[in-house]
Design a protein around this motif. Structure first.
Motif, PDB file in Angstrom:
ATOM      1  N   ILE A 169       0.852  -1.196   0.000  1.00 42.61           N
ATOM      2  CA  ILE A 169       0.000   0.000   0.000  1.00 42.61           C
ATOM      3  C   ILE A 169       0.880   1.235   0.000  1.00 42.61           C
ATOM      4  O   ILE A 169       1.722   1.411   0.889  1.00 42.61           O
ATOM      5  CB  ILE A 169      -0.934   0.011   1.227  1.00 42.61           C
ATOM      6  CG1 ILE A 169      -1.854  -1.215   1.220  1.00 42.61           C
ATOM      7  CG2 ILE A 169      -1.770   1.291   1.246  1.00 42.61           C
ATOM      8  CD1 ILE A 169      -2.753  -1.322   2.430  1.00 42.61           C
ATOM      9  N   VAL A 204       1.486   5.266   0.321  1.00 45.12           N
ATOM     10  CA  VAL A 204       0.926   6.352   1.116  1.00 45.12           C
ATOM     11  C   VAL A 204       1.428   7.674   0.539  1.00 45.12           C
ATOM     12  O   VAL A 204       2.632   7.934   0.495  1.00 45.12           O
ATOM     13  CB  VAL A 204       1.332   6.240   2.604  1.00 45.12           C
ATOM     14  CG1 VAL A 204       0.726   7.390   3.406  1.00 45.12           C
ATOM     15  CG2 VAL A 204       0.904   4.894   3.168  1.00 45.12           C
ATOM     16  N   PHE A 249      -3.383   9.792   1.275  1.00 47.75           N
ATOM     17  CA  PHE A 249      -4.068   9.085   0.198  1.00 47.75           C
ATOM     18  C   PHE A 249      -3.421   7.719   0.041  1.00 47.75           C
ATOM     19  O   PHE A 249      -2.210   7.611  -0.156  1.00 47.75           O
ATOM     20  CB  PHE A 249      -3.968   9.875  -1.111  1.00 47.75           C
ATOM     21  CG  PHE A 249      -4.513   9.134  -2.299  1.00 47.75           C
ATOM     22  CD1 PHE A 249      -5.873   8.944  -2.452  1.00 47.75           C
ATOM     23  CD2 PHE A 249      -3.659   8.611  -3.258  1.00 47.75           C
ATOM     24  CE1 PHE A 249      -6.374   8.252  -3.540  1.00 47.75           C
ATOM     25  CE2 PHE A 249      -4.152   7.909  -4.345  1.00 47.75           C
ATOM     26  CZ  PHE A 249      -5.522   7.732  -4.495  1.00 47.75           C
ATOM     27  N   LEU A 250      -4.220   6.650   0.177  1.00 44.32           N
ATOM     28  CA  LEU A 250      -3.721   5.286   0.073  1.00 44.32           C
ATOM     29  C   LEU A 250      -3.964   4.750  -1.328  1.00 44.32           C
ATOM     30  O   LEU A 250      -5.060   4.894  -1.875  1.00 44.32           O
ATOM     31  CB  LEU A 250      -4.401   4.385   1.105  1.00 44.32           C
ATOM     32  CG  LEU A 250      -4.289   4.809   2.569  1.00 44.32           C
ATOM     33  CD1 LEU A 250      -4.966   3.783   3.468  1.00 44.32           C
ATOM     34  CD2 LEU A 250      -2.829   4.986   2.973  1.00 44.32           C
ATOM     35  N   SER A 251      -2.955   4.118  -1.892  1.00 44.55           N
ATOM     36  CA  SER A 251      -3.054   3.596  -3.253  1.00 44.55           C
ATOM     37  C   SER A 251      -2.311   2.269  -3.349  1.00 44.55           C
ATOM     38  O   SER A 251      -1.361   2.021  -2.604  1.00 44.55           O
ATOM     39  CB  SER A 251      -2.461   4.603  -4.243  1.00 44.55           C
ATOM     40  OG  SER A 251      -2.340   4.027  -5.533  1.00 44.55           O
ATOM     41  N   GLN A 252      -2.768   1.418  -4.272  1.00 44.59           N
ATOM     42  CA  GLN A 252      -2.089   0.155  -4.545  1.00 44.59           C
ATOM     43  C   GLN A 252      -1.773   0.031  -6.036  1.00 44.59           C
ATOM     44  O   GLN A 252      -1.807  -1.064  -6.597  1.00 44.59           O
ATOM     45  CB  GLN A 252      -2.930  -1.031  -4.073  1.00 44.59           C
ATOM     46  CG  GLN A 252      -2.992  -1.172  -2.555  1.00 44.59           C
ATOM     47  CD  GLN A 252      -3.841  -2.351  -2.106  1.00 44.59           C
ATOM     48  OE1 GLN A 252      -5.062  -2.264  -2.085  1.00 44.59           O
ATOM     49  NE2 GLN A 252      -3.201  -3.452  -1.737  1.00 44.59           N
ATOM     50  N   SER A 287      -8.659  -5.252  -2.730  1.00 42.62           N
ATOM     51  CA  SER A 287      -9.957  -4.629  -2.447  1.00 42.62           C
ATOM     52  C   SER A 287      -9.937  -3.775  -1.170  1.00 42.62           C
ATOM     53  O   SER A 287     -10.889  -3.044  -0.909  1.00 42.62           O
ATOM     54  CB  SER A 287     -11.053  -5.699  -2.332  1.00 42.62           C
ATOM     55  OG  SER A 287     -10.835  -6.542  -1.213  1.00 42.62           O
ATOM     56  N   LEU A 288      -8.842  -3.835  -0.385  1.00 43.49           N
ATOM     57  CA  LEU A 288      -8.725  -2.977   0.792  1.00 43.49           C
ATOM     58  C   LEU A 288      -8.791  -1.508   0.401  1.00 43.49           C
ATOM     59  O   LEU A 288      -9.369  -0.682   1.123  1.00 43.49           O
ATOM     60  CB  LEU A 288      -7.411  -3.261   1.526  1.00 43.49           C
ATOM     61  CG  LEU A 288      -7.285  -4.613   2.221  1.00 43.49           C
ATOM     62  CD1 LEU A 288      -5.859  -4.813   2.730  1.00 43.49           C
ATOM     63  CD2 LEU A 288      -8.282  -4.731   3.357  1.00 43.49           C
ATOM     64  N   THR A 289      -8.175  -1.156  -0.724  1.00 45.28           N
ATOM     65  CA  THR A 289      -8.200   0.235  -1.186  1.00 45.28           C
ATOM     66  C   THR A 289      -9.019   0.405  -2.457  1.00 45.28           C
ATOM     67  O   THR A 289      -9.114   1.525  -2.969  1.00 45.28           O
ATOM     68  CB  THR A 289      -6.766   0.744  -1.456  1.00 45.28           C
ATOM     69  OG1 THR A 289      -6.156  -0.067  -2.468  1.00 45.28           O
ATOM     70  CG2 THR A 289      -5.925   0.704  -0.188  1.00 45.28           C
ATOM     71  N   ARG A 290      -9.601  -0.687  -2.976  1.00 42.85           N
ATOM     72  CA  ARG A 290     -10.416  -0.609  -4.182  1.00 42.85           C
ATOM     73  C   ARG A 290     -11.774  -1.256  -3.927  1.00 42.85           C
ATOM     74  O   ARG A 290     -12.046  -2.374  -4.367  1.00 42.85           O
ATOM     75  CB  ARG A 290      -9.697  -1.302  -5.346  1.00 42.85           C
ATOM     76  CG  ARG A 290      -8.450  -0.592  -5.839  1.00 42.85           C
ATOM     77  CD  ARG A 290      -8.797   0.744  -6.480  1.00 42.85           C
ATOM     78  NE  ARG A 290      -9.687   0.582  -7.610  1.00 42.85           N
ATOM     79  CZ  ARG A 290      -9.274   0.519  -8.880  1.00 42.85           C
ATOM     80  NH1 ARG A 290      -7.990   0.621  -9.174  1.00 42.85           N
ATOM     81  NH2 ARG A 290     -10.156   0.383  -9.854  1.00 42.85           N
ATOM     82  N   THR A 317     -15.148   9.038  -2.283  1.00 44.35           N
ATOM     83  CA  THR A 317     -15.366   8.553  -0.916  1.00 44.35           C
ATOM     84  C   THR A 317     -16.716   9.013  -0.367  1.00 44.35           C
ATOM     85  O   THR A 317     -16.960   8.929   0.830  1.00 44.35           O
ATOM     86  CB  THR A 317     -14.243   9.050   0.013  1.00 44.35           C
ATOM     87  OG1 THR A 317     -14.179  10.485  -0.048  1.00 44.35           O
ATOM     88  CG2 THR A 317     -12.904   8.477  -0.406  1.00 44.35           C
TER      89      THR A 317
END
Length: 309
Positions: A66, A68, A76-79, A133-136, A178
């Motif tokens: 992840i 940051v 902002f969190l992104s993968q 799917s934690l961030t999507r 969000t």
């Protein structure tokens, strides 16, 4: 040191001390430390370094796949990098992207008559997508649907997984909304036991993340009470006794249910009323023991995204 293990995550430890909160998240030999007081944070680091050998890596930029990113509004969190790794592992890095994660015309069946495919690779890819799917949250439904065929996946199921990967290729740099929106609906008084049915669906942006339809536990004395119970159920979807903090908009099809959220005494004074569908109200709702900051709005019945037959 005064830390207490979180009830929701055994790896998360929390310290509350005179208006100051410190969080410590531990995964194997990686630690994330954050809090509201720099001095106390440094004291925690110093105390831990007396017992363990620590290496300070500075501000958080990457943790367990992840990314940051910081801006004036926060974190902002992104993968996106993780998505690229998944695409490379599945040899899909050069595929053509698409805008929908699943087909709307081809249903997925357990026994679809198609040849079977490699179940090990199928389950491995879906495991990676579940973590993604934690961030999507926009892929949660598709991933959960595809995991129903883990035991004996067919070529058709694998094609659906590859379609989802093509969607990720198209959207891996997208910023998701969000905004939280909840649609509540009530079917009044079953003809047999007179109990009404509550239903709700919760959207994060354009993605449904929670939904439910069930009978209310008791008989309501009027339509407004039944509708009020439906709103309360939507604001506490877990129904587990745990206090929740919810922010967003909840939509109902009756002005009376929304007014009752603001003025609960109306429940004792309201009979079955005919209210125009196009009425509108805005209020703050507090229900089911939840800590809530929700704007409530009435919408036409035909615009509601939830309906009972």
């Amino acid at each position: 040191m005064g830390f207490h293990m979180s009830k929701s995550d055994n790896s998360l430890f929390v310290l509350h001390n005179i208006g100051v909160t410190i969080y410590v998240l531990i995964y194997v030999d990686d630690i994330i430390l954050t809090g509201s007081n720099e001095v106390l944070l440094q004291q925690v680091v110093t105390s831990l370094s007396k017992t363990f050998s620590l290496k300070y890596l500075g501000l958080l930029h990457y943790f367990l796949g992840i990314e940051v990113h910081r801006d004036d509004d926060g974190l902002f969190l992104s993968q996106s990098k993780y998505i690229q790794e998944v695409l490379h592992d599945t040899k899909m890095q050069d595929c053509k992207g698409i805008h929908l994660p699943m087909s709307t015309s081809a249903p997925l069946l357990v026994d679809d008559g198609a040849p079977k495919t490699d179940g090990t690779e199928y389950r491995s890819v879906l495991g990676k997508l579940q973590y993604l799917s934690l961030t999507r949250p926009d892929i949660i439904y598709a991933v959960n649907k595809l995991t129903q065929f883990n035991t004996f996946p067919s070529v058709a199921h694998w094609q659906a997984v590859k379609r989802l990967l093509r969607y990720l290729k198209e959207t891996f740099l997208s910023i998701l909304s969000t905004d939280l929106a909840t649609f509540s609906y009530t079917k009044l008084g079953d003809i047999n036991d007179r109990r009404s049915i509550s239903g709700y669906i919760i959207f994060l942006g354009i993605t449904p993340i929670s939904w439910c339809s069930r009978k209310q536990p008791t008989v309501s004395r009027c339509s407004t009470e039944a509708e009020y119970r439906a709103v309360a159920s939507a604001l506490n979807p877990g129904n587990s006794g745990v206090k929740m903090v919810v922010q967003g908009t909840i939509y109902g099809t009756s002005l009376t249910e929304l007014l009752s959220c603001r003025f609960p005494l109306l429940l004792h004074q309201t009979l079955v009323l005919a209210i125009a569908d196009h009425s509108h109200a805005t209020c703050t709702v507090a229900a089911s023991g939840a800590a809530v900051a929700v704007s409530a709005a009435s919408i036409p019945t035909h615009d509601s995204l939830i309906r009972f037959s």
